[in-house]
Design a protein around this motif. Structure first.
Motif, PDB file in Angstrom:
ATOM      1  N   VAL A  37       0.837  -1.201   0.000  1.00  0.00           N
ATOM      2  CA  VAL A  37       0.000   0.000   0.000  1.00  0.00           C
ATOM      3  C   VAL A  37       0.874   1.254   0.000  1.00  0.00           C
ATOM      4  O   VAL A  37       0.611   2.209  -0.742  1.00  0.00           O
ATOM      5  N   ASN A  38       1.924   1.258   0.811  1.00  0.00           N
ATOM      6  CA  ASN A  38       2.849   2.394   0.810  1.00  0.00           C
ATOM      7  C   ASN A  38       3.549   2.535  -0.537  1.00  0.00           C
ATOM      8  O   ASN A  38       3.799   3.654  -0.997  1.00  0.00           O
ATOM      9  N   LEU A 193      -6.373  10.449  -1.919  1.00  0.00           N
ATOM     10  CA  LEU A 193      -7.468  10.442  -0.952  1.00  0.00           C
ATOM     11  C   LEU A 193      -7.801   9.016  -0.507  1.00  0.00           C
ATOM     12  O   LEU A 193      -8.318   8.803   0.595  1.00  0.00           O
ATOM     13  N   VAL A 194      -7.499   8.055  -1.364  1.00  0.00           N
ATOM     14  CA  VAL A 194      -7.721   6.644  -1.035  1.00  0.00           C
ATOM     15  C   VAL A 194      -6.489   6.031  -0.388  1.00  0.00           C
ATOM     16  O   VAL A 194      -6.581   5.355   0.649  1.00  0.00           O
ATOM     17  N   ALA A 199      -3.011   3.404   3.646  1.00  0.00           N
ATOM     18  CA  ALA A 199      -1.657   3.109   4.104  1.00  0.00           C
ATOM     19  C   ALA A 199      -1.541   3.308   5.610  1.00  0.00           C
ATOM     20  O   ALA A 199      -0.900   2.506   6.310  1.00  0.00           O
ATOM     21  N   PHE A 200      -2.172   4.365   6.116  1.00  0.00           N
ATOM     22  CA  PHE A 200      -2.122   4.658   7.554  1.00  0.00           C
ATOM     23  C   PHE A 200      -2.790   3.554   8.370  1.00  0.00           C
ATOM     24  O   PHE A 200      -2.264   3.115   9.409  1.00  0.00           O
ATOM     25  N   ILE A 205       2.129   4.764   7.834  1.00  0.00           N
ATOM     26  CA  ILE A 205       2.869   5.506   6.814  1.00  0.00           C
ATOM     27  C   ILE A 205       4.365   5.242   6.975  1.00  0.00           C
ATOM     28  O   ILE A 205       4.938   5.479   8.039  1.00  0.00           O
ATOM     29  N   SER A 206       4.984   4.751   5.917  1.00  0.00           N
ATOM     30  CA  SER A 206       6.424   4.487   5.919  1.00  0.00           C
ATOM     31  C   SER A 206       7.160   5.597   5.177  1.00  0.00           C
ATOM     32  O   SER A 206       6.670   6.092   4.162  1.00  0.00           O
ATOM     33  N   ILE A 207       8.326   5.969   5.679  1.00  0.00           N
ATOM     34  CA  ILE A 207       9.162   6.973   5.015  1.00  0.00           C
ATOM     35  C   ILE A 207      10.436   6.282   4.530  1.00  0.00           C
ATOM     36  O   ILE A 207      11.187   5.735   5.345  1.00  0.00           O
TER      37      ILE A 207
END
Length: 290
Positions: A37-38, A193-194, A199-200, A205-207
């Motif tokens: 997803v990320n 927006l999706v 992802a969250f 959320i990955s950086i």
């Protein structure tokens, strides 16, 4: 007449080229060290700064009504669900099944073209679509699945094709009024927006932290999102959505060729025959949509 046919053939070539870029998406998703997803999130997010200079440099591209922006944002939401479900499906079914089912967009585009856009669907075109789908199924049948079959995963992949078909159908109509670059730029925000909340909730959320995590994402944004999806959006202003829907079915063939050269996956005799069947079906469909 000859020049018209040459132009049609060139447009088809551009579509196949765009699909070839799109087919790289599965490879970069597989290589990416981030979650699926990320990975989809950064594919779209990184495309925005790449597209922005083209929007700023041409004021004509910026002239778009609020209604058109809303419609394009809405199409981006469909693309967001497409990327979300497709990336997740890789973890619940075979890659072959995911590639096949996610590209069955004719089942969505043909009814929309006929019932909503009131476009005539030639019987010969339907025959070509059936032949192409048979070839794609045969191509997948030639793979050694072993384990990995999942009704849930296959359902996700097929749902992907519905959302992707809805996205392409909207883009097809918007291309009469709006430049492809503008469509890709504004639709990206609808897609986010999706993907941002998904992802969250699903992965957090990955950086990306280093070169090994960044480069697949950058190439995914450049090749799959801009050159692939952007190129296909551009082509939808040149060919019918019906023809585009059957040309998209060549993606599993292209993916199989990539797998042969990149991952050294064997291509069986059945798969080779299937590829020729797909090409015949595409040729027949193109012939009936002139």
């Amino acid at each position: 007449m000859l020049k018209l046919r040459e132009k049609e053939s060139f447009n088809v070539f551009l579509v196949i080229l765009s699909i070839s870029f799109l087919a790289l998406g599965g490879i970069f998703v597989k290589i990416s060290e981030l979650g699926p997803v990320n990975t989809g999130l950064y594919r779209v997010l990184l495309s925005i700064p790449i597209l922005l200079p083209f929007i700023i440099s041409d004021k004509e591209k910026a002239k778009i009504s609020l209604k058109e922006i809303f419609i394009i944002l809405f199409s981006g939401i469909f693309l967001g669900f497409d990327l979300l479900l497709w990336n997740i499906s890789f973890y619940h079914t075979t890659v072959a099944n995911a590639n096949l089912l996610a590209n069955l967009v004719p089942f969505t585009i043909i009814p929309i073209s006929f019932f909503i856009y009131k476009e005539k669907v030639p019987s010969g075109f339907l025959f070509g679509v059936i032949i192409t789908i048979v070839g794609v199924f045969l191509l997948i049948k030639g793979k050694d699945f072993n384990n990995g079959y999942s009704l849930f995963g296959d359902s996700l992949a097929f749902a992907t094709s519905i959302f992707y078909g809805l996205f392409l159908s909207i883009v097809y109509k918007m291309r009469d009024k709006v430049n492809a670059i503008v469509i890709m730029f504004y639709s990206a925000f609808g897609t986010l927006l999706v993907l941002f909340p998904a992802a969250f909730i699903i992965e957090g959320i990955s950086i990306p932290k280093g070169y090994s995590e960044w480069w697949p994402l950058i190439l995914l944004a450049l090749f799959s999102q801009i050159l692939g999806q952007g190129g296909l959006s551009y082509c939808l202003g040149k060919i019918t959505s019906l023809l585009a829907s059957v040309l998209v079915l060549t993606q599993p063939v292209i993916s199989a060729i990539y797998a042969y050269f990149i991952f050294n996956e064997r291509i069986s005799l059945i798969e080779i025959i299937a590829m020729f069947i797909v090409l015949f079906g595409v040729f027949w469909s193109k012939k009936t949509t002139r």
